[in-house]
Motif scaffolding. Structure first.
Motif, PDB file in Angstrom:
ATOM      1  N   GLY A 229     -21.704  38.361 -33.840  1.00 65.54           N
ATOM      2  CA  GLY A 229     -21.548  38.517 -32.397  1.00 65.54           C
ATOM      3  C   GLY A 229     -20.175  38.042 -31.957  1.00 65.54           C
ATOM      4  N   GLU A 230     -19.439  38.915 -31.292  1.00 65.14           N
ATOM      5  CA  GLU A 230     -18.097  38.572 -30.814  1.00 65.14           C
ATOM      6  C   GLU A 230     -18.125  38.314 -29.311  1.00 65.14           C
ATOM      7  OE1 GLU A 230     -15.084  41.308 -32.281  1.00 65.14           O
ATOM      8  OE2 GLU A 230     -16.269  41.655 -34.113  1.00 65.14           O
ATOM      9  N   TYR A 231     -17.162  37.528 -28.840  1.00 68.86           N
ATOM     10  CA  TYR A 231     -17.043  37.176 -27.427  1.00 68.86           C
ATOM     11  C   TYR A 231     -15.641  37.495 -26.927  1.00 68.86           C
ATOM     12  CZ  TYR A 231     -21.275  34.266 -27.900  1.00 68.86           C
ATOM     13  OH  TYR A 231     -22.555  33.806 -28.126  1.00 68.86           O
ATOM     14  N   PHE A 232     -15.563  37.869 -25.653  1.00 65.62           N
ATOM     15  CA  PHE A 232     -14.276  38.035 -24.980  1.00 65.62           C
ATOM     16  C   PHE A 232     -14.228  37.097 -23.774  1.00 65.62           C
ATOM     17  CE2 PHE A 232     -13.880  41.644 -27.635  1.00 65.62           C
ATOM     18  CZ  PHE A 232     -12.551  42.033 -27.622  1.00 65.62           C
ATOM     19  N   ARG A 233     -13.092  36.438 -23.614  1.00 69.19           N
ATOM     20  CA  ARG A 233     -12.849  35.565 -22.471  1.00 69.19           C
ATOM     21  C   ARG A 233     -12.386  36.402 -21.291  1.00 69.19           C
ATOM     22  NH1 ARG A 233     -14.410  30.658 -21.005  1.00 69.19           N
ATOM     23  NH2 ARG A 233     -14.388  30.151 -23.242  1.00 69.19           N
ATOM     24  N   VAL A 234     -12.882  36.053 -20.088  1.00 67.09           N
ATOM     25  CA  VAL A 234     -12.466  36.727 -18.859  1.00 67.09           C
ATOM     26  C   VAL A 234     -11.341  35.909 -18.223  1.00 67.09           C
ATOM     27  CG1 VAL A 234     -13.198  37.547 -16.585  1.00 67.09           C
ATOM     28  CG2 VAL A 234     -14.774  37.679 -18.535  1.00 67.09           C
ATOM     29  N   SER A 235     -10.343  36.581 -17.729  1.00 66.85           N
ATOM     30  CA  SER A 235      -9.171  35.923 -17.141  1.00 66.85           C
ATOM     31  C   SER A 235      -9.582  34.864 -16.116  1.00 66.85           C
ATOM     32  CB  SER A 235      -8.272  36.961 -16.474  1.00 66.85           C
ATOM     33  OG  SER A 235      -7.282  36.340 -15.686  1.00 66.85           O
ATOM     34  N   SER A 236      -8.845  33.767 -16.106  1.00 67.03           N
ATOM     35  CA  SER A 236      -9.119  32.687 -15.155  1.00 67.03           C
ATOM     36  C   SER A 236      -8.944  33.134 -13.706  1.00 67.03           C
ATOM     37  CB  SER A 236      -8.209  31.489 -15.444  1.00 67.03           C
ATOM     38  OG  SER A 236      -6.848  31.860 -15.344  1.00 67.03           O
ATOM     39  N   LYS A 237      -8.277  34.267 -13.488  1.00 66.55           N
ATOM     40  CA  LYS A 237      -8.138  34.815 -12.130  1.00 66.55           C
ATOM     41  C   LYS A 237      -9.504  35.176 -11.528  1.00 66.55           C
ATOM     42  CE  LYS A 237      -5.458  38.141 -13.406  1.00 66.55           C
ATOM     43  NZ  LYS A 237      -4.594  39.369 -13.377  1.00 66.55           N
ATOM     44  N   LYS A 238     -10.490  35.411 -12.404  1.00 65.73           N
ATOM     45  CA  LYS A 238     -11.829  35.793 -11.935  1.00 65.73           C
ATOM     46  C   LYS A 238     -12.787  34.591 -11.906  1.00 65.73           C
ATOM     47  CE  LYS A 238     -10.454  39.947 -11.380  1.00 65.73           C
ATOM     48  NZ  LYS A 238     -10.862  41.169 -12.064  1.00 65.73           N
ATOM     49  N   ALA A 259     -22.858  37.627 -19.390  1.00 64.96           N
ATOM     50  CA  ALA A 259     -21.784  36.810 -18.816  1.00 64.96           C
ATOM     51  C   ALA A 259     -22.266  35.371 -18.741  1.00 64.96           C
ATOM     52  CB  ALA A 259     -21.426  37.318 -17.431  1.00 64.96           C
ATOM     53  N   THR A 260     -21.554  34.480 -19.431  1.00 63.44           N
ATOM     54  CA  THR A 260     -21.910  33.068 -19.396  1.00 63.44           C
ATOM     55  C   THR A 260     -20.750  32.250 -18.853  1.00 63.44           C
ATOM     56  OG1 THR A 260     -21.214  32.752 -21.702  1.00 63.44           O
ATOM     57  CG2 THR A 260     -23.541  33.226 -21.312  1.00 63.44           C
ATOM     58  N   LEU A 261     -21.109  31.189 -18.174  1.00 59.82           N
ATOM     59  CA  LEU A 261     -20.132  30.250 -17.642  1.00 59.82           C
ATOM     60  C   LEU A 261     -20.086  29.024 -18.544  1.00 59.82           C
ATOM     61  CD1 LEU A 261     -21.341  30.510 -13.956  1.00 59.82           C
ATOM     62  CD2 LEU A 261     -19.127  31.306 -14.786  1.00 59.82           C
ATOM     63  N   ASP A 262     -18.902  28.421 -18.644  1.00 55.58           N
ATOM     64  CA  ASP A 262     -18.847  27.122 -19.315  1.00 55.58           C
ATOM     65  C   ASP A 262     -18.844  26.017 -18.258  1.00 55.58           C
ATOM     66  OD1 ASP A 262     -16.177  26.841 -18.388  1.00 55.58           O
ATOM     67  OD2 ASP A 262     -15.363  27.725 -20.212  1.00 55.58           O
ATOM     68  N   ARG A 268     -17.014  34.056 -19.856  1.00 53.75           N
ATOM     69  CA  ARG A 268     -16.802  34.901 -21.029  1.00 53.75           C
ATOM     70  C   ARG A 268     -17.968  35.867 -21.188  1.00 53.75           C
ATOM     71  NH1 ARG A 268     -17.454  30.975 -26.385  1.00 53.75           N
ATOM     72  NH2 ARG A 268     -19.594  30.325 -25.985  1.00 53.75           N
ATOM     73  N   LEU A 269     -17.729  36.931 -21.936  1.00 50.61           N
ATOM     74  CA  LEU A 269     -18.711  37.975 -22.190  1.00 50.61           C
ATOM     75  C   LEU A 269     -19.081  37.980 -23.663  1.00 50.61           C
ATOM     76  CD1 LEU A 269     -17.068  40.959 -20.258  1.00 50.61           C
ATOM     77  CD2 LEU A 269     -18.638  39.223 -19.352  1.00 50.61           C
TER      78      LEU A 269
END
Length: 368
Positions: A229-238, A259-262, A268-269
Motif C-alpha cells: 500500500g502506497e501513500y501520497f502526501r497532500v500539500s500543506s496548502k490544503k 484521507a487521513t489526518l496526522d 495524506r491519501l
C-alpha cells in the motif's frame, strides 16, 4: 545453555503489546527483533488509525479484538499521555450503488456492537465537512488517530521496567521441538547461538508464516500474501480543509484509498492495494493520477499537483486478491504436537487497534 521462560519473535506493536501484557505476570521474557529497532515494518508504515470495528463479520477475531482493543488503547493513551485524537470518521457514498453498500455496512457495524454510529444525509455531511462531496455517510465518532511510535515506546519501556529484555539485529533461523519447550537458533551481528525457551510466541509480522514453517507447520492456510500500500502526501496548502478521517465505501480487498489526518493536521491519501511477491517500500510517482482520480469525487478540493509521494507499507494478508474474508490467525499449537507455540499470523488491519486485545488472548493461553 541459556534458558528463558518466554520468547516473543517480533518487536512490532503486537509483539510489544504481548511483552507488556505478559510482563505483568511472568518473568524472564525475551523479545527477538531482526531489525535495528522496534516497529520498523508494518507498525510504522500504516495510517495510524484507531478503528471502530465496523468492517468485519460480527463474530470474527478482527471485530472482537478491534472493539475491545479500541477501548483499551484509548485508556492506555490517556493513562500514559500518548499523543492521540478521537476525531471521528466519515465513510462516504457518492452514488446509488455505494449507498446500498453503505447502508449494509451501517447495519453490520451496529450488529458488531458499534452503537455510536450515525447515518448522515447529504445536508448533514455538509455540516460536518463543508468541503466533502457525498450523498450519504456513516459517521463513526469513536474512530481516531494515534502516534504509533509513542505507543510502541511506552509498551517497550513498561516491558523493560518489569525486567523484560529485547535484542535487536538478531534473527531467528531455526526452531527445534525439545522436551518442555523449544531450542532456538538465532543469528546476531557476528555470531550464531542457541538457547532454550519454554514458550515461543510468533509475532513476526511479514515473516510469521516462515517462523511457523521453521517449527514444522508448512500449511497452505498459514501462507501470507504480501499486499503493498502506497501513500501520497497532500500539500500543506490544503491543511485544515477537513476535520475528520474520510473513507470511501470499502472494496473487497481493502478499505480503499482514504484521507487521513496526522496529529499536526497534515493530510495524506492511501493506501492503495497491490499484491506483490517481495517487500519493496518504494512509492511510484506514476500513481499520482490514480490517487487523484480515486478521491476527486468526494474530495473535490484536492488537485493532482497537490500530491507528492510519501511512504509505502506491506500488509501480511492471508487472503489473496478476489478471495473470501480471512480472519486473524491466533492459535496455540498443542494439537499439532507443539505445546507452548503460539502463532499470530495475518495480523494486518486492524492490528494496531487490536494489539492490546490480542495480547490478552495470548496471556490467556499461558495462564489457562
Amino acid at each position: 545453555m541459556e534458558k528463558v521462560e518466554i520468547t516473543i519473535v517480533g518487536a512490532g506493536v503486537v509483539g510489544l503489546a504481548i511483552g507488556y501484557e505478559l510482563s505483568k505476570e511472568f518473568k524472564d521474557i525475551f523479545i527477538l527483533e531482526k531489525n535495528p529497532s522496534f516497529g520498523q515494518e508494518i507498525s510504522s508504515r500504516n495510517s495510524e488509525v484507531i478503528h471502530a470495528g465496523i468492517y468485519y463479520p460480527k463474530d470474527s477475531l478482527k471485530t472482537k479484538t478491534c472493539i475491545e482493543g479500541k477501548r483499551l488503547l484509548y485508556e492506555f493513551c490517556a493513562q500514559k499521555g500518548i499523543p492521540h485524537k478521537k476525531m471521528g470518521k466519515l465513510i462516504v457514498a457518492t452514488n446509488d450503488e455505494e449507498i446500498k453498500e453503505l447502508e449494509r455496512l451501517f447495519l453490520q457495524g451496529l450488529e458488531n456492537g458499534v452503537s455510536d454510529l450515525r447515518l448522515l444525509s447529504q445536508r448533514e455531511i455538509k455540516d460536518f465537512e463543508p468541503e466533502v462531496k457525498a450523498l450519504r455517510a456513516i459517521y463513526s465518532p469513536s474512530s481516531g488517530i494515534i502516534d504509533s511510535h509513542s505507543l510502541m515506546k511506552n509498551l517497550l519501556n513498561e516491558f523493560k521496567d518489569r525486567g523484560g529484555e529485547i535484542v535487536y539485529n538478531t534473527e531467528l533461523v531455526g526452531i527445534e521441538k525439545v522436551k518442555d519447550g523449544f531450542l532456538l537458533t538465532v543469528v546476531g551481528d557476528k555470531e550464531r547461538f542457541k538457547f532454550f525457551t519454554h514458550y515461543l510466541i510468533n509475532s513476526a509480522g511479514l515473516n510469521s508464516d516462515k517462523v511457523a514453517e521453521m517449527a514444522g507447520l508448512k500449511k497452505e492456510e498459514y501462507k501470507l500474501k504480501y499486499c503493498k500500500g502506497e501513500y501520497f502526501r497532500v500539500s500543506s496548502k490544503k491543511k485544515g480543509r477537513i476535520r475528520h478521517l474520510i473513507y470511501p465505501v470499502p472494496k473487497r480487498e481493502s478499505l480503499g484509498i482514504h484521507a487521513t489526518l496526522d496529529l499536526t493536521g497534515g493530510l495524506r491519501l492511501g493506501p492503495d492495494d497491490e499484491y506483490v511477491e517481495k517487500i519493496d517500500y518504494s512509492v511510484s510517482e506514476g500513481k499520482k493520477r490514480i490517487f487523484y482520480e480515486s478521491v476527486r469525487n468526494f474530495l473535490p478540493f484536492i488537485e493532482m499537483e497537490d500530491l507528492s509521494p510519501d511512504i509505502a507499507g506491506i500488509r501480511p494478508k492471508l487472503q489473496g486478491r478476489g478471495e473470501d474474508f480471512r480472519d486473524f490467525l491466533v492459535k496455540e499449537e498443542s494439537d499439532e504436537g507443539l505445546p507452548g507455540l503460539i502463532n499470530l499470523i495475518g495480523i494486518e488491519s486492524p492490528g494496531l487497534t487490536s494489539s492490546l486485545s490480542l495480547a490478552k488472548i495470548v496471556r490467556g493461553y499461558l495462564t489457562n
